[in-house]
Design an enzyme around this catalytic site. Structure first.
Site, PDB file in Angstrom:
ATOM      1  CB  ALA A 155      -0.986  -0.035   1.157  1.00  0.00           C
ATOM      2  CB  CYS A 156       0.692   4.428   1.912  1.00  0.00           C
ATOM      3  SG  CYS A 156      -0.977   4.829   1.522  1.00  0.00           S
ATOM      4  CB  SER A 157       4.749   1.441   3.421  1.00  0.00           C
ATOM      5  OG  SER A 157       4.392   2.364   4.418  1.00  0.00           O
TER       6      SER A 157
END
Ligand code: CO8
Length: 373
Positions: A155-157
């Site tokens: 995801a965002c990471s």
């Protein structure tokens, strides 16, 4: 010992953008029509009237003023409220491949490298447009790179986790130079009919070139002093879209097949975790928060970033210390902190320290401490 260096970065920004006013106008047209069409049910209490959105709320709650998107017309059509990105034949490059190639070439140019110098490609992002073959292998072929490639999703990471994978590959000798590319088409999995989140995301693609330090000229790029990853399971940011959807007819068309979140809970739970992760990472490297010249934070919410920076530094951060790009890009998932780094680093002096830090679904946090060479 071989160490890893960030020698170049690239950014693809879709030319089309939508400001808050335009987005809200389309959303409110949809709300008005919905309430008219369901007037009887609403009056009988069988269905709740939808509430309008507001540009002032969006900017105040998030700091977002506009977002770049692959397709504007489909999103702003109140009948559709979803980008229109036509399917391509198997003989054409995929959309994510096209974005990746532009960003990757820019990163290579900045580093003064050609594709012959690269031996690995990691495509790391929140959503991949197909199951297989891997988008990264398509990008590898499009760039003419001899080596290996794989996709990954945290995801965002994704980009910071991809950075750690690239650092590992370079430091253990598996590769000399690795491209980490994040083609984020967040508009494809955002529910533009959801008042709480319709304004949150935008599209962009970043690329980072990670190389062995002994191949990079003194004074060029950033030494990677260390990476630290942290995950902790949470359902507060979730998307249940997946290959088993067709095997469970009862779930087809449900809103959980797009992005959903408990924004308040995310804000409260993730902010302290991020500040602790950065502080712990700095301490492990025998550095202090006061040593940081810059924090390139994940770009989800301005208030959240100000809180995290305050917790790390023990005081308010200046805009130079924690630069903001979400006003222009909104949340571009894993690309956000890398866009901030790409656009806000030229003024740093040799020896200056900074941290790239992502956070988001999972929960997942990635901290990368770097020093200007
Ligand atoms: N217009 C007007 N008013 C609104 C709107 C709107 N659009 N939406 C809500 N309101 C109202 C609510 O009804 C509420 O009213 P009342 O007080 O009367 O009940 C009031 O505004 C406050 O609502 P909220 O409590 O929901 O608002 P917040 O102040 O919490 O702000 C945010 C909402 C902006 C969502 C905020 O909570 C936030 O940003 N939180 C952090 C979110 C975050 O960081 N999420 C991580 C995102 S995940 C990620 O980055 C990647 C995931 C994978 C990629 C997915 C790509 C699609």
């Amino acid at each position: 010992m071989i160490k890893a260096v960030i020698s170049g970065t690239g950014l693809y920004t879709p030319p089309a953008f939508i400001d808050n006013e335009e987005l809200v106008q389309a959303f409110n047209a949809y709300v008005e029509r919905f309430n008219q069409d369901h007037a009887g049910e609403i009056e009988r209490g069988e269905c709740e009237a939808l509430l309008p959105s507001a540009p002032d709320f969006i900017e105040k709650a998030s700091g977002i003023k506009r977002r770049h998107v692959i397709d504007k017309d489909g999103i702003l059509d109140p009948e559709r409220m979803c980008p229109r990105i036509p399917e391509r034949s198997n003989d054409e490059p995929s959309v994510q491949c096209d974005m990746s190639v532009v960003a990757a070439r820019q990163a290579l140019e900045q580093a003064g490298r050609s594709t012959d110098d690269v031996d690995a490609v990691i495509v790391a992002c929140s959503n991949l447009q197909r199951a297989y073959p891997a988008v990264s292998i398509e990008v590898q072929a499009a760039l003419g790179i001899d080596g290996f490639a794989y996709d990954m999703n945290v995801a965002c990471s994704s980009a910071t986790f991809g950075l750690q994978a690239a650092v590992n590959a370079v430091e253990n000798g598996t590769a000399n130079a690795v491209l980490v590319i994040s083609p984020e088409i967040c508009s494809g999995h955002l529910n533009f009919r959801d008042r709480d989140s319709h304004f949150i995301f935008g599209d962009a693609c970043t690329a980072i070139l990670v190389e062995r330090s002994d191949r990079v000229a003194d004074g060029q790029g950033f030494d990677i002093l260390g990476t630290r990853l942290k995950t902790q399971f949470s359902n507060n940011i979730r998307n249940n879209f997946g290959f088993l959807n067709r095997a469970a007819e009862e779930g087809i068309g449900q809103p959980d097949k797009l992005f959903i979140q408990q924004g308040r809970k995310v804000f409260k739970e993730v902010s302290p975790l991020v500040a602790e992760t950065i502080q712990g990472h700095l301490a492990a490297l025998e550095l202090a928060p006061g040593d940081l010249r810059r924090m390139w934070l994940h770009q989800a919410n301005l208030n959240m970033n100000q809180l995290i920076a305050r917790r790390v530094l023990g005081r308010d951060a200046t805009i130079e210390e924690a630069p903001v790009i979400l006003d222009e890009y909104a949340n571009t998932s894993s690309a956000g902190s890398i866009i901030a780094f790409h656009l806000h680093r030229d003024d740093l002096d040799s020896g200056d320290l900074g941290v790239i830090c992502s956070f988001g679904a999972g929960y997942s946090i990635g901290s990368v401490v770097i020093r200007k060479r």
